[in-house]
Scaffold this motif. Sequence first.
Motif, PDB file in Angstrom:
ATOM      1  N   LYS A 213      15.697   1.054  -6.803  1.00 24.39           N
ATOM      2  CA  LYS A 213      15.270   0.060  -5.814  1.00 24.39           C
ATOM      3  C   LYS A 213      14.235   0.647  -4.862  1.00 24.39           C
ATOM      4  O   LYS A 213      13.281  -0.038  -4.467  1.00 24.39           O
ATOM      5  CB  LYS A 213      16.488  -0.460  -5.045  1.00 24.39           C
ATOM      6  N   ARG A 214      14.427   1.899  -4.485  1.00 22.56           N
ATOM      7  CA  ARG A 214      13.480   2.541  -3.572  1.00 22.56           C
ATOM      8  C   ARG A 214      12.093   2.651  -4.191  1.00 22.56           C
ATOM      9  O   ARG A 214      11.089   2.335  -3.552  1.00 22.56           O
ATOM     10  CB  ARG A 214      13.992   3.926  -3.171  1.00 22.56           C
ATOM     11  N   LYS A 215      12.041   3.075  -5.457  1.00 28.05           N
ATOM     12  CA  LYS A 215      10.747   3.234  -6.119  1.00 28.05           C
ATOM     13  C   LYS A 215      10.056   1.887  -6.291  1.00 28.05           C
ATOM     14  O   LYS A 215       8.842   1.765  -6.060  1.00 28.05           O
ATOM     15  CB  LYS A 215      10.926   3.904  -7.479  1.00 28.05           C
ATOM     16  N   LEU A 216      10.831   0.851  -6.667  1.00 27.78           N
ATOM     17  CA  LEU A 216      10.240  -0.470  -6.847  1.00 27.78           C
ATOM     18  C   LEU A 216       9.673  -0.998  -5.537  1.00 27.78           C
ATOM     19  O   LEU A 216       8.581  -1.568  -5.498  1.00 27.78           O
ATOM     20  CB  LEU A 216      11.287  -1.435  -7.403  1.00 27.78           C
ATOM     21  N   ARG A 217      10.403  -0.793  -4.461  1.00 24.75           N
ATOM     22  CA  ARG A 217       9.913  -1.260  -3.161  1.00 24.75           C
ATOM     23  C   ARG A 217       8.673  -0.492  -2.741  1.00 24.75           C
ATOM     24  O   ARG A 217       7.735  -1.071  -2.185  1.00 24.75           O
ATOM     25  CB  ARG A 217      11.002  -1.135  -2.096  1.00 24.75           C
ATOM     26  N   GLN A 218       8.654   0.812  -2.987  1.00 21.62           N
ATOM     27  CA  GLN A 218       7.463   1.603  -2.650  1.00 21.62           C
ATOM     28  C   GLN A 218       6.249   1.112  -3.425  1.00 21.62           C
ATOM     29  O   GLN A 218       5.140   1.028  -2.883  1.00 21.62           O
ATOM     30  CB  GLN A 218       7.717   3.080  -2.948  1.00 21.62           C
ATOM     31  N   GLN A 219       6.450   0.766  -4.710  1.00 22.65           N
ATOM     32  CA  GLN A 219       5.344   0.255  -5.517  1.00 22.65           C
ATOM     33  C   GLN A 219       4.840  -1.077  -4.973  1.00 22.65           C
ATOM     34  O   GLN A 219       3.629  -1.332  -4.942  1.00 22.65           O
ATOM     35  CB  GLN A 219       5.795   0.104  -6.971  1.00 22.65           C
ATOM     36  N   TRP A 220       5.771  -1.930  -4.532  1.00 23.22           N
ATOM     37  CA  TRP A 220       5.361  -3.205  -3.947  1.00 23.22           C
ATOM     38  C   TRP A 220       4.593  -2.984  -2.642  1.00 23.22           C
ATOM     39  O   TRP A 220       3.573  -3.638  -2.402  1.00 23.22           O
ATOM     40  CB  TRP A 220       6.580  -4.084  -3.693  1.00 23.22           C
ATOM     41  N   LEU A 221       5.068  -2.058  -1.795  1.00 24.21           N
ATOM     42  CA  LEU A 221       4.373  -1.783  -0.535  1.00 24.21           C
ATOM     43  C   LEU A 221       2.961  -1.280  -0.791  1.00 24.21           C
ATOM     44  O   LEU A 221       2.023  -1.656  -0.082  1.00 24.21           O
ATOM     45  CB  LEU A 221       5.165  -0.765   0.290  1.00 24.21           C
ATOM     46  N   GLN A 222       2.797  -0.430  -1.815  1.00 26.10           N
ATOM     47  CA  GLN A 222       1.460   0.054  -2.159  1.00 26.10           C
ATOM     48  C   GLN A 222       0.581  -1.089  -2.651  1.00 26.10           C
ATOM     49  O   GLN A 222      -0.600  -1.186  -2.297  1.00 26.10           O
ATOM     50  CB  GLN A 222       1.572   1.145  -3.228  1.00 26.10           C
ATOM     51  N   TRP A 223       1.166  -1.974  -3.483  1.00 27.80           N
ATOM     52  CA  TRP A 223       0.421  -3.138  -3.979  1.00 27.80           C
ATOM     53  C   TRP A 223       0.007  -4.036  -2.820  1.00 27.80           C
ATOM     54  O   TRP A 223      -1.127  -4.513  -2.762  1.00 27.80           O
ATOM     55  CB  TRP A 223       1.292  -3.908  -4.964  1.00 27.80           C
ATOM     56  N   ARG A 224       0.936  -4.264  -1.886  1.00 30.17           N
ATOM     57  CA  ARG A 224       0.635  -5.125  -0.745  1.00 30.17           C
ATOM     58  C   ARG A 224      -0.484  -4.543   0.098  1.00 30.17           C
ATOM     59  O   ARG A 224      -1.393  -5.273   0.533  1.00 30.17           O
ATOM     60  CB  ARG A 224       1.880  -5.323   0.116  1.00 30.17           C
ATOM     61  N   GLU A 225      -0.461  -3.238   0.331  1.00 26.43           N
ATOM     62  CA  GLU A 225      -1.512  -2.600   1.125  1.00 26.43           C
ATOM     63  C   GLU A 225      -2.862  -2.713   0.421  1.00 26.43           C
ATOM     64  O   GLU A 225      -3.891  -2.958   1.065  1.00 26.43           O
ATOM     65  CB  GLU A 225      -1.160  -1.127   1.362  1.00 26.43           C
ATOM     66  N   THR A 226      -2.856  -2.573  -0.910  1.00 25.58           N
ATOM     67  CA  THR A 226      -4.102  -2.727  -1.666  1.00 25.58           C
ATOM     68  C   THR A 226      -4.647  -4.139  -1.544  1.00 25.58           C
ATOM     69  O   THR A 226      -5.849  -4.349  -1.359  1.00 25.58           O
ATOM     70  CB  THR A 226      -3.865  -2.384  -3.145  1.00 25.58           C
ATOM     71  N   GLU A 227      -3.745  -5.138  -1.626  1.00 23.20           N
ATOM     72  CA  GLU A 227      -4.166  -6.530  -1.512  1.00 23.20           C
ATOM     73  C   GLU A 227      -4.710  -6.828  -0.115  1.00 23.20           C
ATOM     74  O   GLU A 227      -5.713  -7.523   0.035  1.00 23.20           O
ATOM     75  CB  GLU A 227      -2.987  -7.455  -1.827  1.00 23.20           C
ATOM     76  N   LEU A 228      -4.029  -6.312   0.902  1.00 22.19           N
ATOM     77  CA  LEU A 228      -4.492  -6.540   2.265  1.00 22.19           C
ATOM     78  C   LEU A 228      -5.853  -5.892   2.505  1.00 22.19           C
ATOM     79  O   LEU A 228      -6.723  -6.477   3.165  1.00 22.19           O
ATOM     80  CB  LEU A 228      -3.473  -6.001   3.267  1.00 22.19           C
ATOM     81  N   SER A 229      -6.037  -4.696   1.956  1.00 26.34           N
ATOM     82  CA  SER A 229      -7.326  -4.007   2.114  1.00 26.34           C
ATOM     83  C   SER A 229      -8.436  -4.791   1.421  1.00 26.34           C
ATOM     84  O   SER A 229      -9.564  -4.879   1.918  1.00 26.34           O
ATOM     85  CB  SER A 229      -7.243  -2.599   1.510  1.00 26.34           C
ATOM     86  N   ARG A 230      -8.120  -5.375   0.294  1.00 29.43           N
ATOM     87  CA  ARG A 230      -9.117  -6.149  -0.452  1.00 29.43           C
ATOM     88  C   ARG A 230      -9.538  -7.408   0.305  1.00 29.43           C
ATOM     89  O   ARG A 230     -10.679  -7.847   0.221  1.00 29.43           O
ATOM     90  CB  ARG A 230      -8.552  -6.525  -1.823  1.00 29.43           C
ATOM     91  N   LEU A 231      -8.583  -7.979   1.061  1.00 29.18           N
ATOM     92  CA  LEU A 231      -8.864  -9.222   1.778  1.00 29.18           C
ATOM     93  C   LEU A 231      -9.506  -9.003   3.127  1.00 29.18           C
ATOM     94  O   LEU A 231     -10.032  -9.946   3.727  1.00 29.18           O
ATOM     95  CB  LEU A 231      -7.559 -10.014   1.947  1.00 29.18           C
ATOM     96  N   ARG A 232      -9.444  -7.754   3.632  1.00 28.28           N
ATOM     97  CA  ARG A 232     -10.038  -7.499   4.949  1.00 28.28           C
ATOM     98  C   ARG A 232     -11.561  -7.613   4.861  1.00 28.28           C
ATOM     99  O   ARG A 232     -12.182  -7.118   3.922  1.00 28.28           O
ATOM    100  CB  ARG A 232      -9.664  -6.102   5.441  1.00 28.28           C
ATOM    101  N   PRO A 233     -12.162  -8.237   5.862  1.00 26.48           N
ATOM    102  CA  PRO A 233     -13.641  -8.342   5.824  1.00 26.48           C
ATOM    103  C   PRO A 233     -14.278  -6.972   6.009  1.00 26.48           C
ATOM    104  O   PRO A 233     -13.796  -6.137   6.772  1.00 26.48           O
ATOM    105  CB  PRO A 233     -13.944  -9.269   7.026  1.00 26.48           C
ATOM    106  N   THR A 234     -15.356  -6.758   5.318  1.00 23.32           N
ATOM    107  CA  THR A 234     -16.067  -5.490   5.451  1.00 23.32           C
ATOM    108  C   THR A 234     -16.870  -5.486   6.739  1.00 23.32           C
ATOM    109  O   THR A 234     -17.453  -6.513   7.135  1.00 23.32           O
ATOM    110  CB  THR A 234     -17.011  -5.290   4.260  1.00 23.32           C
ATOM    111  N   PRO A 235     -16.947  -4.331   7.435  1.00 22.19           N
ATOM    112  CA  PRO A 235     -17.697  -4.274   8.708  1.00 22.19           C
ATOM    113  C   PRO A 235     -19.187  -4.452   8.483  1.00 22.19           C
ATOM    114  O   PRO A 235     -19.728  -4.216   7.447  1.00 22.19           O
ATOM    115  CB  PRO A 235     -17.360  -2.880   9.233  1.00 22.19           C
TER     116      PRO A 235
END
Length: 235
Positions: A213-235
């Motif tokens: 469960k810990r590893k799966l959650r860590q993978q999801w958190l990494q995926w979420r951070e990648t998605e959020l970074s992709r959606l952030r507007p570039t400066p």
Amino acid sequence: MRKAERLFQIIQILRRSNRPVTSAQLADELEVARRTIYRDIAHLIGQRVPIEGEAGFGYVLDPRYDMPPLMLTSEEIEAVLLGIQLVEKLGDPAITNAARDVISKIASAIPSDLLPFIAEPAVGLKPGEITNGATFDTRPLRRAIRDGRKIQLDYCAANSEVTHRIVWPVLLGYEEARCLLIAWCESKKAFRHFRTERVLNLEVLEETIGVSKRKLRQQWLQWRETELSRLRPTP
């Protein structure tokens, strides 16, 4: 704040910190003078509370020290009550009943002089409708998450297409008026968020997900951070 509450709160602050806490930090959080903190620390040490450190450096509490778990302050009680009010607005009957059971247990265990803080709290939410109108039973989902078991479900997408999925549940999340099942989808080979009101049929399988469960959650958190970074507007 009464002295007894302040002494208890000092211990709480030291217990939750993983580094030395200065007298200035303690004084700022408790809204008292630093000389009051010095007197309180001296009093606690005199009562054999294992606090180490000195003024200017900071104080640490021996991690082996513990206190009865239900020695709550009035603010902690009100924080719990506010949380229960928020839970009730989610519209999940099982979670709401569990939250009410918690406050009943607290009321039966705390000293009588703290009961008025439950009966007449100083905090409260604006009365209103339940934010999540669906009465989806989340108990099977939560058991599957705890047990690390796969879930088979029929899901109706926004375009009314019904798909058959096998997913690895990670977390139940609440977003405003929606309850979301966050899971790894075997057919999409990716993490997906499923709105529970669109789940038509659900079965918890005997098969485990095969990942901790810990590893799966860590993978999801990494995926979420990648998605959020992709959606952030570039400066």
